[in-house]
Structures are given as C-alpha cells and as structure tokens.
Design an enzyme around this catalytic site. Sequence first.
Site, PDB file in Angstrom:
ATOM      1  N   ARG A  38      37.317  29.324  49.611  1.00  0.00           N
ATOM      2  CA  ARG A  38      36.708  30.216  48.621  1.00  0.00           C
ATOM      3  C   ARG A  38      35.220  29.943  48.395  1.00  0.00           C
ATOM      4  O   ARG A  38      34.423  30.868  48.229  1.00  0.00           O
ATOM      5  CB  ARG A  38      37.515  30.019  47.334  1.00  0.00           C
ATOM      6  N   LEU A  91      35.007  36.963  42.261  1.00  0.00           N
ATOM      7  CA  LEU A  91      35.947  36.523  43.281  1.00  0.00           C
ATOM      8  C   LEU A  91      37.319  36.539  42.609  1.00  0.00           C
ATOM      9  O   LEU A  91      37.579  35.752  41.691  1.00  0.00           O
ATOM     10  CB  LEU A  91      35.607  35.102  43.751  1.00  0.00           C
ATOM     11  N   SER A  92      38.170  37.445  43.040  1.00  0.00           N
ATOM     12  CA  SER A  92      39.473  37.591  42.392  1.00  0.00           C
ATOM     13  C   SER A  92      40.240  36.287  42.425  1.00  0.00           C
ATOM     14  O   SER A  92      40.026  35.422  43.287  1.00  0.00           O
ATOM     15  CB  SER A  92      40.291  38.689  43.082  1.00  0.00           C
ATOM     16  N   ALA A  93      41.152  36.118  41.477  1.00  0.00           N
ATOM     17  CA  ALA A  93      41.975  34.913  41.406  1.00  0.00           C
ATOM     18  C   ALA A  93      42.680  34.680  42.736  1.00  0.00           C
ATOM     19  O   ALA A  93      43.182  35.628  43.360  1.00  0.00           O
ATOM     20  CB  ALA A  93      42.993  35.050  40.280  1.00  0.00           C
TER      21      ALA A  93
END
Length: 388
Positions: A38, A91-93
């Site tokens: 990520r 940034l999505s979970a």
Amino acid sequence: MTVGTALLRARLDEAMVARGAWPERSPWLREAVAALPREEFAPDRLWRWDGRAYVPVDRRADPDGWARELYGEQDAAAVTQVTGGLPSSSLSAQGVVVDMLDSLLLEPGHRVWDIGTGQGWNAALAAWRAGPGRVVSTEVDAGLAAFARGRLAAAGLRVAVVVADATATVPDVPVDRLIATYAVERVPWSWVAAVRPGGRLVVPWGRLGHVALDVGDDHRQASGWVQGLAQFMADRTAGPVPAGGHAGYAAVRGTGAPETKRVVERDLAPLADDWDLRFALRVAVPEAAVVTGTDEDGVSAWVHDADRSWAALSAVGDGTVTMYQAGPRRIGDELMAAWAQWEGLGRPGPYDYGMTVRPDGQFVWLHDPVDGPRWPAAGAEAAGGPAR
C-alpha cells in the site's frame, strides 16, 4: 522508537488472517497485496481527523503516524486529499479493496475498466491479476492521474490511465470486468453497456456498500447481490454533496416552524446502531439523511431530504417520541412506514438485497429479482413499476 511500515503491514496481514478476511476463492489477492504494498501508492502527505478537522500527517515529519494512517486498521481508509475541508480522495481500506476485488471474480487475461484511479493501488492489484495491458483506469482529476501513472510505472505495471469523466467516456472496446472505487446513486447504463454479455461489474452504491452485477447474455440488464458494506467517496461529477450531520439538517430546516406534530410510539435506539435497519431505510427512502443523538430521554433523530423537507423526532423519555415535520413531503412519516415495512418483511439484512439495472431504470430488490419486493433507485422510477 520507529515502528516502520513493514511491521505494521505484517500486523494488518495477521489481523486479516484472524478475521478470515483473505478470501479463499481468491488466494491471489494476498499475494498481490504483498507484492504491491500500500505504501508504494501513498503520497507523502496523508490526512487525519483530529475531532475537529483534517490535519496533515507528513511522512518525513511523522513517519510512524504516517504508517499508522496506512496500516492501522483493515476497515479504515487513508485520506490522501482534502478539498474545502472534506476528504476528496483516499486509499480505500485494505479489507474493502480485497472484498471488492474478490467480488469481481477477476481472472488472468480479463480486460478491466477501473473507474476512479485515485493513487492507482486498485488498478495495480487488478493488473497484477489480469496481466500487462489488460487494465484501463479512468480518473477525472488530472493531478491524481499523473501521480498514479508514476506509481504504476515505478511498480513495473502497464496500465493505461485516462483523464476523463467515466459517466461520459467509455473504453473503445468492451471489457470483461468493471470496478468503480467511488459511490454512485445510480449505476450509469453506459457502464453496463461497456461490459460484454456475461461480464461483471462491482460498484459502490449509495455510499453504504457495493453490489456485484452480472450482465445478461442478451445485454438488456445487469443484476446481482449486495456484496459488502462500507462508506465510499461520492461521485465528483454528480455535483456537490449536501452537508452532512446536523449542519445538513439545519440548512434544510432553516428557521421555518413545524407544519405537523404527532406522537410516535417507538424507541429510536435502533436508528443509532442497527445497520440492518439503516440499510433498509436507505433502500426504501434513499433521499432521507438521518442524524441521531442521545440524552437522558433516549435517542432522538433529525431527518431531511437535502431539499426542503425535514422531520425532528424528539425522545420524550417514556419510549415514545414527538415528531415535528415540514416541507413538501412528510419525510418522517416515510421513514416510519419504511421501518414498519422492514419489520413486516422479517428484518432482512443487507446481504438479502440485490439490484437490477436496465436501460430504462433500476431498482433494488429483496430476496428475488423477479418476485421479491422492490424499490426504485434514488432519483428514478423502477423498471417494472414502483415499490411493492
């Protein structure tokens, strides 16, 4: 002591293992997330809510804080852009990203349309699975698109990133899979039309969850079930999002006096914490925004339709509430009727619902797309008739 992204990343992986959040049918996802961590797609400045406002968390000044914004919780998004004091990109979970890509049923060789590039992580994971040159990603923000291109290139991935409004621009050739990373109130038929017959779309709907829609062999509709629950960024091209919370209610109510008053014999406590109920109300009365508050008399609620109609439901202390309303529609009465209907239907949960999209309309259904109860999607009449 510096914690470091590697340790936090490992802890998040272990937390997902403990919760069973790595899907068995898509083992590739855990491999892809490990290969494309990520942080490789995160900007050096993230944003944290401090209880009053979003404040910057810079990687160089606060590396631990920055890392915790990325890897603190599997259900928490990392805010990457703030506009006008509100998040405009994230940034999505990690848990949500994994759940949505699992729902996509993505296979090597599939041609993919990724809508809402953001920082490029979702497109990267899709490309890891689909293969080089198989993913095209659309982003309306030129700055975000440029950032994503750089990060995708650095990761050695061949993904086409196009600056465009996805509601007006579609890929030149049909795709096998479509995945959107922001919420829409209605799924554009142009998205369905861009997917080949037998293909699949995974789309966040109503900022509450996402649906997986299978395109029919006759290409006349797409239909499927709710797959997961999460809150998503809204579609930027749909115009400004009405103010939330008490500010949104106050803006609609203004200084006008109530037009009606009546006693409602119902405890409003479930409105505050029963997400099965909240989802059902969102389906049945999609325009209703609900805010709750608790004091010594119990749970009270404030409801509005982001236009001119509002209702205030004030707890009395004896298990009842007094409801005041005004505006062209009785939004409080609509909410109470939908609540009673949900109880009469056996208190279904979100995964009992699905959606069907057709060229002339779309609707949400319960249990069965043909014979089950149905409700029109926000802002449109349902194909096949009104709610029943």
